[in-house]
Design a protein around this motif. Structure first.
Motif, PDB file in Angstrom:
ATOM      1  N   ILE A 296       0.830  -1.206   0.000  1.00 41.14           N
ATOM      2  CA  ILE A 296       0.000   0.000   0.000  1.00 41.14           C
ATOM      3  C   ILE A 296       0.863   1.254   0.000  1.00 41.14           C
ATOM      4  N   GLU A 297       1.962   1.213   0.703  1.00 44.30           N
ATOM      5  CA  GLU A 297       2.881   2.355   0.672  1.00 44.30           C
ATOM      6  C   GLU A 297       3.408   2.589  -0.743  1.00 44.30           C
ATOM      7  N   GLN A 298       3.683   1.506  -1.467  1.00 43.07           N
ATOM      8  CA  GLN A 298       4.141   1.640  -2.850  1.00 43.07           C
ATOM      9  C   GLN A 298       3.067   2.275  -3.730  1.00 43.07           C
ATOM     10  N   ILE A 299       1.830   1.846  -3.562  1.00 42.16           N
ATOM     11  CA  ILE A 299       0.721   2.421  -4.340  1.00 42.16           C
ATOM     12  C   ILE A 299       0.594   3.916  -4.040  1.00 42.16           C
ATOM     13  N   LEU A 300       0.608   4.247  -2.766  1.00 49.03           N
ATOM     14  CA  LEU A 300       0.425   5.649  -2.370  1.00 49.03           C
ATOM     15  C   LEU A 300       1.568   6.529  -2.859  1.00 49.03           C
ATOM     16  N   SER A 301       2.760   5.964  -2.965  1.00 51.91           N
ATOM     17  CA  SER A 301       3.904   6.759  -3.431  1.00 51.91           C
ATOM     18  C   SER A 301       3.762   7.163  -4.898  1.00 51.91           C
TER      19      SER A 301
END
Length: 541
Positions: free
Chosen positions: A265-270
């Motif tokens: 999810i952190e990757q998506i948000l980045s």
């Protein structure tokens, strides 16, 4: 998200007129002392109601917030009083793997949509993988449509997929009417649907930035430092040094910690800044540790939502017996504390989890590697004692038997539940002292799922002018899940043997009864006993 029932003594707009007795146009009238409808201010309520449906147009003609007697209707009217059962909008299951063409032995449009209809689901959206070819190109979509035509008992839509190298196919798929797109941030387990990298996601976001579609993610990634499984998500090698026996669910659970989900999810948000107006969505969220990340992102203005599944709300890891691979799915079923956290979140009026879906992901019994004590003879070998593997390889009976029964790593991951979702959710809600009301169930499984796939203009709610999709629900009825309740192709599910509260009595699709509990032909009515579902291929607006 709890919504209290309001008084039924409210002014109501004058309903649309029903046909006159001279018109000869037959209508269907469904009435009940309890129906989930809207009041004049747009509030969802439980109220007595009279629903007039048109089988000709497939639409709801009118809704009156009281029970109108049959004498008020033309002589051609089909009038049915369902009191005290509930009249609900037909559910929209926005996450179903029907697997046809290519892996029809796992599931198919005919069996999967029959199962959906038996559970009050009137619309399903089919995932782009596990069929061959996958729905990653317009040609793949055409093959899917060809396989589905004339087989569906409920209305059926399709997602497109994002895989490495198909960014140029995304806009044509939007034009062709897919309801959204799904990609994996970890390998899917099938060769034809590989995982996407950050650069692939960036290309997809840029391609779809100005569209009204939804970009969805299987949000699991292996963090840079992790003594865990390999990249395959549905089948995988165990860690080099497993924490325990491979037939122990705890060993499997420890190999897929919440960090897999939070890292993804952190990757998506980045990358979300690349398409600030594009709706992002996390499918089958299981770990409560991800909820603060999603809430913070939403508060910053990122357009992101999440769904969870019936199995994460009803099952718990500590209840899984050794070798019971019916419970294997990815992300995994976590412990009861995590389950309680998911319930707390979906009960919140401002929840980041907007929908609850089945993620019906079946396979053949052989691929589940169930121990003999649990399989009950539900499997069947192929020609000459052979077994077909996940990617089409054919194994001899001897080769297949080398795989350890009950191995949570070697077995295929996926929970079969399409058509059981409403009683699963309602049973758990009742056990929690009505933490969720029937109004919340309608929001999570009909109104919001219809919105998620761009169909809220005609699906997911009881309103005049919308599709006449109705679920007749006995919220006090009980049953035990047996083979006769599991109408999907392969009768392998962790819910087998469980006692459920809530029985779907009838299902109506666009004004036509498609399912009647204990009716002829196994309860499936349709048009002369034939499927009546339509394919949903309109472009999202």
């Amino acid at each position: 998200m709890i919504v209290n029932n309001l008084s039924n003594n409210f002014p109501y707009p004058k309903p649309l007129h029903t046909p006159t007795s001279e018109s000869g146009t037959p209508v269907v009238v469904l009435v009940s002392s309890r129906a989930v409808i809207f009041d004049e201010d747009g509030n969802l309520i439980v109220s007595p109601a009279t629903l007039t449906l048109s089988p000709q147009t497939g639409k709801i003609i009118s809704i009156v917030p009281s029970i109108v007697p049959p004498t008020s209707f033309p002589q051609y009217t089909t009038y049915i009083d369902h009191t005290p059962n509930l009249l609900l909008p037909g559910l929209v299951d926005a996450h179903v793997h029907l697997n046809e063409p290519g892996r029809t032995e796992w599931e198919g449009f005919y069996t999967g949509t029959r199962a959906a209809a038996s559970g009050g689901v009137t619309t399903v959206i089919d995932m782009p993988l596990n069929a061959i070819p996958p729905t990653t190109t317009v040609n793949g979509l055409k093959e899917k449509i060809k396989a589905a035509e004339g087989q569906c008992w409920v209305d059926t839509g399709f997602y497109g997929g994002i895989v490495p190298g198909n960014a140029a196919e995304l806009l044509p798929l939007v034009e062709a009417g897919v309801r959204g797109f799904k990609g994996f941030l970890i390998e899917s387990g099938v060769d034809e649907f590989p995982a996407v990298s950050s650069s692939d996601v960036a290309l997809a976001m840029k391609a779809l930035a100005s569209t009204r579609t939804t970009l969805m993610f299987h949000a699991e990634m292996i963090p840079p430092i992790a003594a865990s499984v390999g990249d395959d998500v549905q089948i995988s090698l165990p860690p080099v040094t497993p924490a325990g026996a491979l037939t122990s669910y705890d060993t499997f659970l420890l190999s897929r910690p919440p960090a897999f989900e939070t890292y993804a999810i952190e990757q998506i948000l980045s990358l979300a800044h690349l398409a600030p107006e594009l709706q992002l969505h996390v499918v089958h969220l299981s770990a409560i540790e991800a909820i603060p990340l999603l809430r913070q992102a939403r508060d910053r203005g990122v357009k992101i939502t999440a769904e969870t599944c019936f199995h994460y709300l009803a099952l718990a890891s500590e209840e899984v017996a050794d070798g019971d691979t019916r419970h294997k799915c990815c992300p995994p079923i976590r412990n009861s504390v995590n389950r309680d956290g998911l319930w707390s979140e979906i009960s919140s009026p401002n929840s980041v989890i907007q929908t609850v879906v089945s993620d019906h992901s079946p396979c053949t019994p052989e691929l589940k590697l169930l121990p003999e004590s649990l399989s009950h003879g539900c499997g069947s070998s192929g020609p000459h004692g052979s077994v077909k593997g996940v990617n089409g390889e054919v194994m001899t009976k001897e080769e297949s038997e080398e795989k350890e029964r009950g191995d949570f790593f070697a077995s295929w991951g996926g929970i079969s539940s399409v058509g059981l979702g409403l009683p699963i959710l309602w049973t758990e809600a009742k056990s929690r002292s009505s933490q969720l009301s029937i109004l919340d169930v309608v929001r999570l499984c009909a109104i919001n799922t219809a919105s998620q796939v761009g169909l809220s203009h005609k699906k997911g709610a009881l309103r005049p002018g919308m599709d006449a999709d109705v679920c007749v629900f006995d919220d006090e009825g009980e049953f035990v899940v047996g083979r006769e309740q599991m109408l999907f192709r392969n009768k392998v599910s962790p819910y087998q043997g469980r006692k459920m509260t809530g029985v779907v009595k009838e299902t109506w699709v666009r004004g036509l009864k498609v399912f009647e509990r204990n009716g002829v032909n196994g309860g499936f009515v349709g048009k002369e006993g034939k499927p009546i579902g339509e394919l949903v291929l309109e472009k999202r607006s």
